[in-house]
Design a protein around this motif. Structure first.
Motif, PDB file in Angstrom:
ATOM      1  N   GLY A 182       0.820  -1.215   0.000  1.00 30.98           N
ATOM      2  CA  GLY A 182       0.000   0.000   0.000  1.00 30.98           C
ATOM      3  C   GLY A 182       0.844   1.251   0.000  1.00 30.98           C
ATOM      4  N   LEU A 183       1.901   1.250   0.808  1.00 30.28           N
ATOM      5  CA  LEU A 183       2.808   2.401   0.817  1.00 30.28           C
ATOM      6  C   LEU A 183       3.541   2.522  -0.519  1.00 30.28           C
ATOM      7  N   LEU A 218       0.425   1.341   7.652  1.00 24.43           N
ATOM      8  CA  LEU A 218       0.084   1.795   6.303  1.00 24.43           C
ATOM      9  C   LEU A 218      -0.560   3.176   6.354  1.00 24.43           C
ATOM     10  N   TYR A 219      -1.483   3.362   7.263  1.00 26.20           N
ATOM     11  CA  TYR A 219      -2.146   4.661   7.393  1.00 26.20           C
ATOM     12  C   TYR A 219      -1.145   5.775   7.706  1.00 26.20           C
ATOM     13  N   ILE A 220      -0.314   5.558   8.704  1.00 21.01           N
ATOM     14  CA  ILE A 220       0.609   6.605   9.140  1.00 21.01           C
ATOM     15  C   ILE A 220       1.651   6.896   8.070  1.00 21.01           C
ATOM     16  N   ALA A 221       2.246   5.825   7.522  1.00 23.86           N
ATOM     17  CA  ALA A 221       3.297   6.022   6.517  1.00 23.86           C
ATOM     18  C   ALA A 221       2.738   6.709   5.275  1.00 23.86           C
ATOM     19  N   ALA A 222       1.565   6.251   4.806  1.00 24.42           N
ATOM     20  CA  ALA A 222       0.962   6.873   3.619  1.00 24.42           C
ATOM     21  C   ALA A 222       0.566   8.311   3.900  1.00 24.42           C
ATOM     22  N   GLY A 223       0.057   8.581   5.103  1.00 26.31           N
ATOM     23  CA  GLY A 223      -0.339   9.942   5.434  1.00 26.31           C
ATOM     24  C   GLY A 223       0.836  10.898   5.461  1.00 26.31           C
ATOM     25  N   PHE A 241      -7.879   4.893  12.785  1.00 26.40           N
ATOM     26  CA  PHE A 241      -6.630   5.043  12.027  1.00 26.40           C
ATOM     27  C   PHE A 241      -6.781   6.064  10.904  1.00 26.40           C
ATOM     28  N   ALA A 242      -8.005   6.207  10.365  1.00 22.24           N
ATOM     29  CA  ALA A 242      -8.230   7.264   9.376  1.00 22.24           C
ATOM     30  C   ALA A 242      -8.047   8.636  10.030  1.00 22.24           C
ATOM     31  N   THR A 243      -8.385   8.731  11.299  1.00 24.46           N
ATOM     32  CA  THR A 243      -8.164   9.985  12.030  1.00 24.46           C
ATOM     33  C   THR A 243      -6.675  10.292  12.131  1.00 24.46           C
ATOM     34  N   ILE A 244      -5.892   9.259  12.417  1.00 17.81           N
ATOM     35  CA  ILE A 244      -4.433   9.447  12.476  1.00 17.81           C
ATOM     36  C   ILE A 244      -3.907   9.846  11.103  1.00 17.81           C
ATOM     37  N   TYR A 245      -4.394   9.176  10.064  1.00 17.58           N
ATOM     38  CA  TYR A 245      -3.994   9.510   8.694  1.00 17.58           C
ATOM     39  C   TYR A 245      -4.347  10.965   8.373  1.00 17.58           C
ATOM     40  N   TYR A 246      -5.533  11.358   8.765  1.00 12.05           N
ATOM     41  CA  TYR A 246      -6.010  12.738   8.539  1.00 12.05           C
ATOM     42  C   TYR A 246      -5.042  13.750   9.167  1.00 12.05           C
ATOM     43  N   CYS A 247      -4.620  13.478  10.381  1.00  6.37           N
ATOM     44  CA  CYS A 247      -3.691  14.405  11.049  1.00  6.37           C
ATOM     45  C   CYS A 247      -2.323  14.407  10.373  1.00  6.37           C
TER      46      CYS A 247
END
Length: 1461
Positions: free
Chosen positions: A614-615, A1164-1169, A1248-1254
């Motif tokens: 994903g990343l 994946l969420y954090i790295a992609a964000g 995790f979408a919230t973390i990605y958003y930030c």
């Protein structure tokens, strides 16, 4: 070994079975096995073979003679081990790692840093020697160390932390054997690992192919050799009738469990190894087939001088006597090694007593079980009672010194250099010299391996049609959709953005498919790893073969895609440019597929692979040059574009398409309109990148150079770079596959919930009764009374080992209903249209308090009959009558029965107590208080003796409960449901040692005595175990009954029937279960002298049973129906809300206890964000900045694809458990499963979408006001996350496996993205597809998100973005174009200049929004409503799709649905 070497053997020193053992063999059985073989060339021994006309000994003797005559040298080695100790990590018990534990870890750093890994001895100080031509039997309870010993002897020690001592193969050290003769020393595990879609013929032919020697006897062709080996092995194991049947597995229908085990044995024998460690190799085989298999090993070792080391858990006396030596293992210590004839006497002299009719193997295993051994009178304080005590006694015994003297003599007689020389000479004869490393352990060269693997790859593809059809269908459909969406793109500048979009999408779609394919690679790992250990082939060759076999279908799919898309979209219609487009699409797809295969080869789980992939998707898409053109990339990440294969492919496609084009831009001239018609061109300029003042067209080469820094001259350079990438990725994929092995077992690991890890690990071994062993005293001098004493003591000891039926359960099990069946027939239709009858006119009954055995050879229809009676058949045609008390079955029948499946399938993350409580809560009537249900669970735990590990996690084999504990849990789950009518059990003793099997059957006996009615299939019962049953239903092949009736005391009633019908006399020491199977010709090559089905149907016993059933029907049907609670007529025991609550709570526990899955998701969420945020760092409101803001939103949308790929394999695994076990028992309604999946996934995804958003919203530079940031959070984190979660789960309802789910997701997501207006602006979408633009849910999410981040933004062009033109002489810029700029909603940056006027086409970002049909003010809350509607639609489809494709029984197309097994 004990494999059948059909080639490299000689006729020297041929011996027969030892004379002291031969007299104990079943002579009638041997006569059946050694039918005369027609006189024919040994090189073609399989010609016209039949299972009734076969003698393996003759086949081997002829071949040995032919090899000797032709000078073909054999290989055979024995093995010596001295001081052998194996160390592993001391993880016999450990606590469960959960999300909570990970969150607490930072607060327990001191505890974590102080934790040291301790080692323990898995086996300790083993000694012995097994000469070539000998067979060693390994006995011990599960967890004693049998598997560790077998693995170590075979050289499979990678999973262990240390191996001490010496292992020698006739003087050759283990390192040399592993490096140069790996295929000669094998370990055959008890699990059956095969490609389920291959049929038996293909599986065995492949094994023979990869081990076919260069020099073959009789100069037969390679194909003749392969067919010969296949047919001989199939005849030996009775598999010829299954040639065209898929092997199957727990979830895919194929051959029966016993037949699958025989395929595994035949595959090993095709490997022609000289020494094989067989681990519980008779698991799942009936007694007659198990004996036949052991006789095959005996014949092979006698004639071919191979060596067999065999662990068998339930060895009958006939099997035991076929071995030369036996070793007994007790908790990792060797307590005996020597001749089989002396073992029993050794332990009897030690002071232990062997009860009558207990086989020697049972006795030897029982002495290592504190709850199952009996001490002779007078030896109470003399016998050893611990493993260390047994080992000390052993080392001081005369038998130990005899063994050590034998080892010394062995070392004096062997000649290591001569052994190695002989092995090398023999190996050189069978291995081709071309392309062959001298010391390679493989028979075939790498290219020949590749040839065989490619052929098998195509066979596997043929068996997996669902995936092939889906992938081709997806490509064709997507090409039609995209081609028509971009239909006839105009050749002007206005079409340039669309051209770039269609080219980028061509690469995007197949890259998404490449990610989806990763799910195919993980299920095959176990098979590839096994065959690597067998030295069949290099795993690297399998990797290359996989790529090669996948290419044709990819080429077909991409060809259809390219032709349709290219010409519909009106690309450059010249042959050269089309084929360049076709070449690069093919090659970029090939390269990216290899890239993701490389990732999968180096990762251990699909969750981790999908996280990395994903990343990687984010990287290759952002830095392909389309979303962020190279001139606009930030320097800290720009270097990634040079490492991105898609970037080179996209540059070449763009250069190919725009090279030589002249893009008319007369519609985009600045200035234009009224008053400018007669102004010369020299005072105008195209408002487009790459334009030249004074011209009304743009050169395509200028456009791509100015906008992207692309050049036509780079096309073939890029192709060379792509070749380099492809070679690198393929090489790394091959290397990863070659060297990345599955982690081997380190012994059984019990995993407990934190806080429940027992302080004393020994308490887990059922050894709490050590002291009670002393009390188990029997005096052999007392004759019958001694035996009685032993028997009564046995009962007491067994109660301590397995628990007992508590008095409170006796009341619960009082039943008075009779279940009967008559004239039951079952027929299925094969794929070729042929009908096959699996059951033929079966009849019988079970009464309360009776324990009925269902027996027959493997494939006789035992499980089929059990499934039929339990109403678990959903294919084929069933006829006949089934009654309860003479009345037809009602809707509550399933509720009132329990069914213990052969496969122990449970939720891995549950504890034993939780699994039982779940079953009790949902399957006992709703009127029973929950406290009472849970109290009953404690009763079941006590009864099964599971108190010590009730809080242990079920886990997976090797990391969780062991085989015996899993089987007890399977039984416990059904008992916890409190079946009031009947308990079905399918092979409850399969895979257990003799003591565990005895414990299970004793439990069933006690349940029957308490009133339970039980029908149970059983494979290898000992005489004592067999006598615990009251009745027997015996089947032969074809599902035909050959006996139904009482067994009698000491099985005498049963024996009298067969002897009365002309069968040979049953010997006093003979096992009645084996005797009756021998009589009816059960076994692979056995044949009966009469049709026992005809004998039965013509016997008085048959008439008596028929009359008895008729009388039961007449008597019971006349009685008034028994009154049951109304709830028993309901399909489910408890209400829907109770089900939903319980299933959801269990699902939450599963996720909480799956840290790998959750961590992979959040990483994946954090790295992609972060990556997206810093790639578009502080995008200003320039024209390029507006595009960056746009594509930042786009990337946040497509991250859903890898997240769905990550989620779907897990969802499908959970769904399959429901399909196979829980749905059949009506545990809970299917809708509660769907609901629980949604409720379990959504909280994590939203968090995790919230973390990605930030991580990405604020670095990019979107509006930070509360209303804008809050609206974005609402739409993205809450609504869009709910949308893709429900979308991904909905896809899993109609696909058979994870790979197909990923492909389907790729197709559907690509479709909704295509019509969303990102790639093709709404004004350019053809009228036919306008409705899809409005139907696509992504349209509204993009409108909401883009409108929110762009509305009101003041645009200021960067210097490079101004359109520069000169006004006519005497005019300022404002005088010349001021009115135009106002009408065009742009602005002049230098209105007072008289030259080089700078015009910016936008003043606010809303101008761009208007171009893509976005009106923020009028749409943003309307879209929220529409988005909620789409979410509700997805959720509805999750339920509706699951019902249509997985539940409904009407005749609708059930795409890809697997048959429940």
């Amino acid at each position: 070994m004990t494999s059948i070497d059909l080639e490299n053997q000689r006729d020297e020193d041929i011996t027969a079975v030892q004379a002291d053992n031969l007299h104990q063999l079943d002579l009638h059985r041997l006569e059946s096995l050694v039918q005369t073989l027609s006189h024919r060339s040994a090189a073609h021994a399989s010609d016209d073979l039949s299972e009734a006309d076969f003698k393996l000994e003759n086949v081997l003797r002829r071949r040995v003679r032919m090899h000797d005559e032709e000078g073909i040298k054999s290989r055979s080695v024995g093995v010596m081990f001295k001081g052998l100790t194996v160390k592993g990590v001391d993880t016999s018990t450990t606590s469960l790692l959960t999300i909570g534990e990970i969150l607490k870890a930072p607060f327990r750093l001191s505890e974590v840093t102080r934790h040291k890994v301790s080692l323990r001895n898995l086996i300790q100080e083993f000694n012995g020697v097994v000469h070539k031509g000998e067979m060693l039997l390994v006995l011990g309870r599960p967890g004693a160390g049998c598997s560790t010993f077998l693995r170590t002897i075979a050289g499979e020690t990678d999973a262990f932390k240390g191996v001490e001592g010496e292992i020698s193969y006739d003087g050759v050290d283990q390192a040399t054997m592993k490096a140069r003769f790996k295929g000669d020393v094998l370990y055959s595990s008890e699990t059956d690992e095969h490609f389920p879609t291959l049929n038996v013929n293909e599986t065995l032919s492949f094994a023979a192919d990869v081990k076919a020697p260069k020099i073959r006897a009789g100069n037969v062709s390679r194909q003749e050799y392969i067919e010969d080996v296949r047919d001989v092995l199939a005849t030996v194991f009775g598999l010829r009738h299954t040639y065209n049947t898929p092997v199957g597995n727990d979830f895919i229908r194929g051959v029966s469990g016993g037949e699958r085990k025989r395929v595994s044995l035949a595959e090993v024998m095709a490997g022609r190894a000289t020494l094989v460690s067989w681990d519980n190799s008779t698991r799942g085989l009936d007694a007659s087939t198990a004996l036949e298999y052991t006789q095959t090993l005996r014949t092979s070792t006698n004639l071919l001088k191979n060596t067999a080391i065999v662990a068998i858990y339930q060895a009958g006396e006939n099997i035991y006597n076929l071995f030369d030596k036996v070793t007994v293992i007790y908790s990792g210590r060797q307590v005996y090694f020597g001749p089989v004839s002396k073992a029993k006497g050794y332990f009897e002299r030690m002071g232990y007593f062997c009860p009558s009719r207990q086989t020697t193997a049972e006795f030897l295993t029982a002495v290592t079980d504190p709850a199952g051994r009996f001490v002779k009178s007078g030896y109470e304080n003399k016998v050893p009672v611990t493993a260390d005590g047994f080992a000390s006694y052993w080392k001081s015994s005369p038998e130990y010194h005899e063994m050590m003297n034998e080892i010394d003599e062995y070392e004096r007689t062997i000649n290591p250099p001569e052994t190695l020389k002989h092995l090398n000479e023999s190996a050189s004869q069978e291995r081709p010299k071309r392309a062959k490393r001298r010391n390679s352990p493989y028979v075939l060269s790498f290219t020949d391996q590749l040839r065989a693997l490619v052929r098998r790859g195509f066979q596997r593809q043929k068996g997996d049609r669902a995936y092939l059809i889906t992938s081709v269908f997806a490509s064709v459909v997507q090409s039609l959709i995209i081609g028509s969406l971009f239909y006839n793109i105009p050749g002007t500048y206005l079409g340039s953005f669309s051209r770039g979009g269609v080219l980028f999408f061509s690469l995007l779609f197949f890259t998404l498919n490449a990610v989806a394919e990763m799910a195919l690679l993980y299920p095959q790992r176990a098979v590839v790893d096994k065959q690597k250990r067998f030295a069949f082939y290099h795993p690297a060759a399998e990797a290359l073969a996989y790529i090669i076999t996948a290419m044709p279908i990819k080429i077909v799919a991409m060809t259809a895609f390219a032709i349709v898309l290219y010409f519909l979209a009106n690309m450059n219609r010249t042959a050269g440019q089309f084929f360049i487009f076709y070449l690069f699409v093919q090659f970029v797809t090939f390269t990216m597929t290899a890239f993701f295969q490389m990732i999968s080869s180096f990762t251990g789980t699909i969750e981790i692979a999908n996280s990395i992939a994903g990343l990687a998707l984010m990287v290759v898409f952002i830095y392909a040059g389309y979303l962020i053109p190279r001139p606009l990339m930030h320097p800290w990440f720009k270097w990634l574009t040079w490492l991105n294969p898609i970037a080179y492919g996209f540059e070449s496609l763009m250069a190919n398409e725009f090279h030589g084009r002249e893009l008319d831009c007369s519609a985009a001239l600045v200035p234009q309109g009224a008053g400018f018609g007669n102004v010369p061109m020299e005072y105008k300029v195209c408002a487009a990148t790459g334009s030249t003042p004074g011209t009304d067209y743009i050169l395509g080469d200028n456009y791509i150079n100015d906008a992207f820094q692309y050049r036509w001259t780079h096309v073939w350079r890029n192709f060379g770079i792509l070749i380099g990438f492809a070679v690198f990725f393929v090489s790394m994929y091959a290397i990863g596959t070659e060297f990345k092995s599955l982690n081997g077992t380190q012994g059984d690991v019990l995993i407990f919930r934190r806080g429940y890890v027992p302080e004393n690990v020994d308490n887990l071994q059922s050894d709490e009764a050590l002291d009670q062993t002393i009390a188990a005293v029997a005096d052999p001098e007392k004759g019958e009374s001694g035996e009685s004493s032993a028997s009564s003591t046995s009962d007491k000891a067994m109660e301590n080992a397995i628990g007992k039926v508590p008095s409170r359960m006796n009341t619960a099990l009082r039943m008075n209903e009779v279940f009967s069946w008559q004239h039951v027939n079952y027929t299925i239709t094969l794929p070729n249209g042929e009908d096959r009858q699996l059951l033929c006119d079966v009849q019988g009954y079970t009464k309360p308090g009776t324990l009925t055995a269902l027996m027959g050879e493997s494939g006789a229809g035992k499980t089929t009959l059990l499934n039929t009676l339990a109403q678990r058949i959903n294919v084929g045609v069933i006829t006949g009558d089934m009654f309860v008390d003479g009345k037809p079955l009602n809707s509550g029948f399933k509720r009132r029965t329990g069914y213990v499946q052969q496969q122990d399938l449970h939720v891995p993350e549950s504890t034993v107590r939780e699994a039982l409580q779940f079953a009790a809560l949902l399957r006992q009537p709703a009127t029973v208080p929950i406290a009472e249900k849970y109290e009953y669970v404690e009763t079941v735990i006590e009864m099964l003796g599971m108190e010590s590990y009730a809080e242990a996690i079920v886990g997976i084999p090797g990391q969780g409960l062991n085989v015996e504990q899993r089987k007890k849990l399977s039984i416990g789950v059904e008992l916890a449901s409190k079946p009031s009518l009947l308990l079905f059990l399918d092979e409850p003793t399969s895979g257990l040692d003799s003591q565990s099997a005895w414990a299970v059957v004793q439990l069933l006996r006690r349940l029957a005595n308490a009133g339970q009615s039980i029908l149970c299939t059983i494979h290898q019962p000992s005489a004592t175990l067999f006598e615990q049953f009251d009745k027997l239903l015996l089947l032969k092949k074809g599902g035909k009954t050959v006996y139904f009736g009482e067994i009698g005391r000491n099985s005498q009633t049963l024996i009298d029937y067969f002897e009365g019908q002309g069968a040979p006399k049953c010997g006093e020491a003979e096992n009645p279960a084996e005797y009756i199977l021998n009589c009816i010709g059960a076994g692979a090559t056995a044949a009966a002298d009469r049709d026992w089905y005809e004998v039965w149907t013509n016997s008085p016993n048959f008439q008596q049973v028929t009359t008895e059933i008729d009388e039961l029907h007449a008597e019971l049907s006349a009685l008034p129906p028994q009154q049951f609670d109304k709830e028993y007529t309901n399909t489910f025991a408890v209400g829907w809300f109770t089900q939903a609550q319980a299933v959801t709570l269990r699902m939450y526990r599963q996720y909480w206890r799956s840290p790998t899955y959750i961590i992979a998701k959040v990483v994946l969420y954090i790295a992609a964000g972060l990556f997206t945020g810093f790639s578009f760092w502080h995008s200003n409101f320039t024209i390029a900045g507006v595009q960056n803001l746009l594509f930042g939103v786009f990337l946040s949308i497509i991250i859903a694809f890898p997240l769905m790929n990550q989620m779907q394999p897990r969802v499908i695994n959970i769904r399959e458990l429901f399909d196979v076990r829980e749905s059949a028992s009506n545990t809970y309604h299917w809708s509660t499963l769907v609901l629980s999946l949604l409720l379990a996934e959504l909280p994590y995804n939203i968090l995790f979408a919230t973390i990605y958003y930030c991580c990405y919203y604020f670095p990019i530079g979107y509006f930070r006001t509360a209303d804008r940031a809050g609206y974005y959070y609402l739409v993205y984190c809450l609504l869009y996350t709910s949308f893709w979660t429900s979308f991904g789960i909905g896809v899993t309802t109609f696909v058979p496996d994870a790979a197909t789910a990923n492909i389907a997701t790729s197709l559907l997501l690509s479709m909704v993205l295509s019509f969303s207006g990102i790639f093709q602006p709404p004004p350019f979408i053809p009228h036919f597809w306008k409705f899809m633009y409005r139907v696509s849910p992504i349209t509204y999410f993009l409108q909401s998100l883009l409108g929110n981040v762009l509305h009101g933004g003041k645009v200021h062009c960067a210097p490079s973005e101004f359109n520069i033109f000169s006004p006519p002489p005497g005019y300022t810029c404002y005088e010349y174009a001021g009115e135009f700029s106002i009408q065009a909603n742009g602005y002049l940056n230098n209105p007072n200049s008289t030259a080089n006027c700078e015009f910016c086409k936008w003043t606010v970002a809303d101008q761009y929004l208007a171009q893509v049909d976005i009106d923020y003010s009028g749409q943003h809350w309307r879209n929220v409503g529409l988005e909620c509607a789409y979410i509700l639609f997805n959720i509805a489809f999750c339920f509706f799709g699951f019902y249509i494709f997985r539940v409904a029984t009407w005749k609708l197309p059930k795409f890809g649905k697997k048959q429940k097994k």
